[in-house]
Motif scaffolding. Structure first.
Motif: not given
Lengths: 477, 477
Positions: A365-387, B254-260
């Motif tokens: 997300f940081k690479k995008l340089g966006s002014k939007n807001t990003m939130k990444c969350t875990l919805q649920h998790s269950g662990k693997w099992w090996v017997a 930033d809205g830049k279209i990537q289609i050459p």
């Protein structure tokens, strides 16, 4: 020495029509746990099961689980627990199953009435719940009855735990199991769950491992409300543009997860483990048939099975909040939530997976340089099992399969998760075995769910035989 | 010389309550064209409009458009066409509007009953259709009535074309306009459409350009049916993985279209055009307010207006076929369809845009090395439109704005498309003017749609004044 099972087996065959009628009665109760309006039917199904068990001489209780979280006007259906036998000189086996089913309706495309068990000329018994999981649950009851009518001593004490919310997240069950582990379930020497399927259609299997699942949401938001792309396209940074870029960075077409560090968490493949895959009864045609296409990642069986069972995978499931209908809508969605999950394997600790996922998504997300807001969350998790498949619980089951089916079972793992497996293992501290009755073509959760008559009747023999071998196994671990 | 308009203006003020009552009656008819069950109301609305026009002395026809494509059991609502005056010594102006409205219900969050015109203490008249487009349509009727009651000669012949399917794709209208261009509409000297909005809330505008829109689907498919990510994750190539990678390659944050090649199709910005933007009444705060956030691509007014009006943009709208509900579902969707569209500007020929889009998406898909199947198709396209604002039609409107509002109007373009504009231009070969009545805060298509009383009443004056100035303009082009 091998137990004398012939009398029992013969009795099962003699009673086969009766057992099919019992399944017909069970299928006829539409115990759909996801459907609020069907809750009385789920409760009725639990009561019917309790009555059947009582009639067989088991001590039965229907334990309430309280209100349904998030739907407090609804009572959860009770857990039906039962004990059959309490001989201190016998081993005690705890078995689990569920008496609720997935939704089903003729309008979904069923060829027959889903709640009317319909048997075709190939012995396929169609009906919702036939294989998932009413057939296997009744398998235990039928095994008790056949022993009684054959006059064969029941070889173990049987503890039973049948829930009514499995298809809706097993609400309330974990707490119940944890609470009863040292009480009602205290005597259990091992656990057996019959709620999964053979890998194919001909060869039985014993299942000793399941992948876990960590499910994530990535939420991108910006504008205060949905926008019109004519008016705002080219002037506003669009959350959906950011989201598809992030989702597109997670995994490649060949399933290679792009999140650094994740692969290093996976237990290395040993030569011994690698050699196991060669013998397993599975072909690429089996895969192509179940896929309905040849769009596999690998061209060979071994890598395919390892890709399913012992390596992690990442799937992008969809986007909430964007335009998802047929047709065209020129909306710029204000808030979109991408959903993806990672199937986890030994030795991936869920916390480590979360940490690596959050870090990577944040970096993308940081690479995008966006002014939007990003939130990444875990919805649920269950662990693997090996017997450990070397435990007497597995040895007994292996011998039972050989006796009933005439072949050594495949030792399999599964790609999906059955969370209750790990709960039982952790709560009781005992070995857990997954002993399937149905086959890969049973279409659980789908339309035209079925259980083959052969799998049902031989499955009843198998469950009984397993208990006999359990009684004879030396105490290894 | 400037026309004598005082008598007419005074009469409009005198009749203002009557005109508001007329709007109230129109709003009370829920003529929702998208809702099959409301079709009788749409037809009723057309009939009401025809009756009002007849009562004013216009020659009116309700022209059937046949069955609704794809819903052949439904008749399309008729086009109401009318002529008021046929003096060969007068210019003839063709005006267009629509009498259907967007869906609306109290349950969507409206503060008032959407079909009950409700006026607050600031003179905001809330009601579905108040500004889009019943207010402007009635504006023409009110102008006729005020002329009659003031005893002022009507300065032009007025041809009217009011349709009932604008909010549902103007089904059938293009063919109708093309068929009548040299018949019913043959006398038209110019066209005026009042179905858009001021750029802000204080300064009127004349609109001379619209972007076009080319809307695409990218369909990715592989498996024969949806798959469970536990069972198939890591063994099958997933269509959704491919789709998000393709969608993620189309445009950047930033809205830049990537289609050459796409940027090369755009008409170069001249210094003269560039200088126009500086004077336009618009601020970044106007943008932030309508966005509900500060997530703009540009920090300045000029680039923002150019980004909206005269440069192309690409928006990703959503995905069909994937999981789109709240919560978690571990599905691998078998077939997913991404939707995106490009807003087009001079001199982008739609065919050239299609060619470049298809080529690029195809290349991106090939790069993935996927066994899945990809299909990129055009859903629909509408071409951009730019008129000459130096035509007498615009000069007349500019003078009318100065007379009624005391300011020179902004000359604007719009980012969205009003396809009928281009249809009228191409079919009649005449200059088309967009002359808005409402302001940027009117919330057309949204909840709490309104038209300010001031915009309605002064708008009626404006439409009448425009016709007087039209009558006086020299024949320039």
């Amino acid at each position: 020495m091998a137990p004398q099972l012939d009398g029992y087996f013969k009795q099962v065959d003699t009673l086969s029509s009766h057992f099919i009628e019992r399944l017909r009665k069970a299928v006829a109760i539409p115990s759909i746990s996801a459907d609020e309006e069907r809750r009385p039917d789920v409760v009725r199904m639990g009561a019917w099961l309790a009555d059947e068990l009582t009639a067989l001489g088991a001590q039965v209780e229907q334990r309430p689980l309280g209100r349904q979280p998030g739907k407090e006007h609804l009572d959860l259906p009770p857990v039906v627990i039962a004990r059959y036998g309490s001989d201190k000189n016998k081993r005690t086996i705890l078995v689990y199953g569920h008496y609720d089913v997935q939704p089903a309706g003729k309008e979904d495309g069923w060829a027959t009435e889903p709640f009317d068990l319909t048997i075709d000329d190939k012995g396929r018994m169609y009906g919702r719940g036939s294989t998932d999981d009413k057939g296997p649950v009744l398998g235990w009851l039928n095994a008790i009855e056949a022993h009684q009518k054959a006059g064969v001593d029941f070889p173990v004490n049987l503890l039973m735990c049948f829930e009514g919310m499995e298809e809706y997240g097993s609400e309330g069950l974990d707490d119940f199991i944890n609470a009863e582990a040292k009480k009602y379930f205290a005597d259990a020497d091992a656990v057996c769950i019959s709620d999964n399927y053979w890998l194919g259609t001909e060869k039985p299997c014993l299942t000793y491992g399941l992948r876990g699942c960590s499910y994530y949401s990535v939420e991108l938001s910006g504008p205060g409300q949905d926008l019109h792309s004519g008016v705002f396209g080219g002037t506003a940074q669009e959350p959906m543009t950011d989201l598809v870029r992030i989702l597109g960075s997670l995994v490649d077409t060949d399933g290679k997860i792009q999140i650094p560090g994740l692969a290093e968490l996976v237990a290395p493949l040993t030569e011994e483990e690698k050699s196991l895959y060669d013998n397993i009864s599975f072909t690429m045609d089996n895969l192509y048939e179940s896929l309905g296409s040849q769009t596999s990642i690998y061209p060979d069986k071994e890598n395919t099975l390892m890709g399913r069972w012992r390596f992690p995978s990442l799937s992008v499931h969809g986007v909430e909040g964007a335009f998802s209908q047929p047709g065209a809508k020129t909306v710029i969605p204000a808030k979109v939530i991408g959903k993806f999950s990672i199937r986890t394997v030994p030795n991936m600790e869920p916390e480590d997976v979360d940490r690596l996922v959050f870090k990577y998504v944040d970096e993308q997300f940081k690479k995008l340089g966006s002014k939007n807001t990003m939130k990444c969350t875990l919805q649920h998790s269950g662990k693997w099992w090996v017997a450990s498949p070397k435990h007497w619980n597995f040895s007994a089951a292996g011998k039972a399969v050989e006796r009933v089916w005439g072949v050594k079972p495949d030792l399999t793992r599964e790609g999906g998760s059955i969370p209750v497996t790990l709960t039982f293992e952790q709560a009781t501290g005992k070995n857990v075995l997954l002993l399937p009755m149905g086959s890969s073509t049973d279409a659980a959760h789908s339309i035209n769910e079925k259980l083959d008559k052969r799998n049902y009747i031989e499955g009843i023999k198998l469950l009984g035989a397993y208990l006999h071998y359990v009684a004879e196994e030396p105490m290894t671990s």
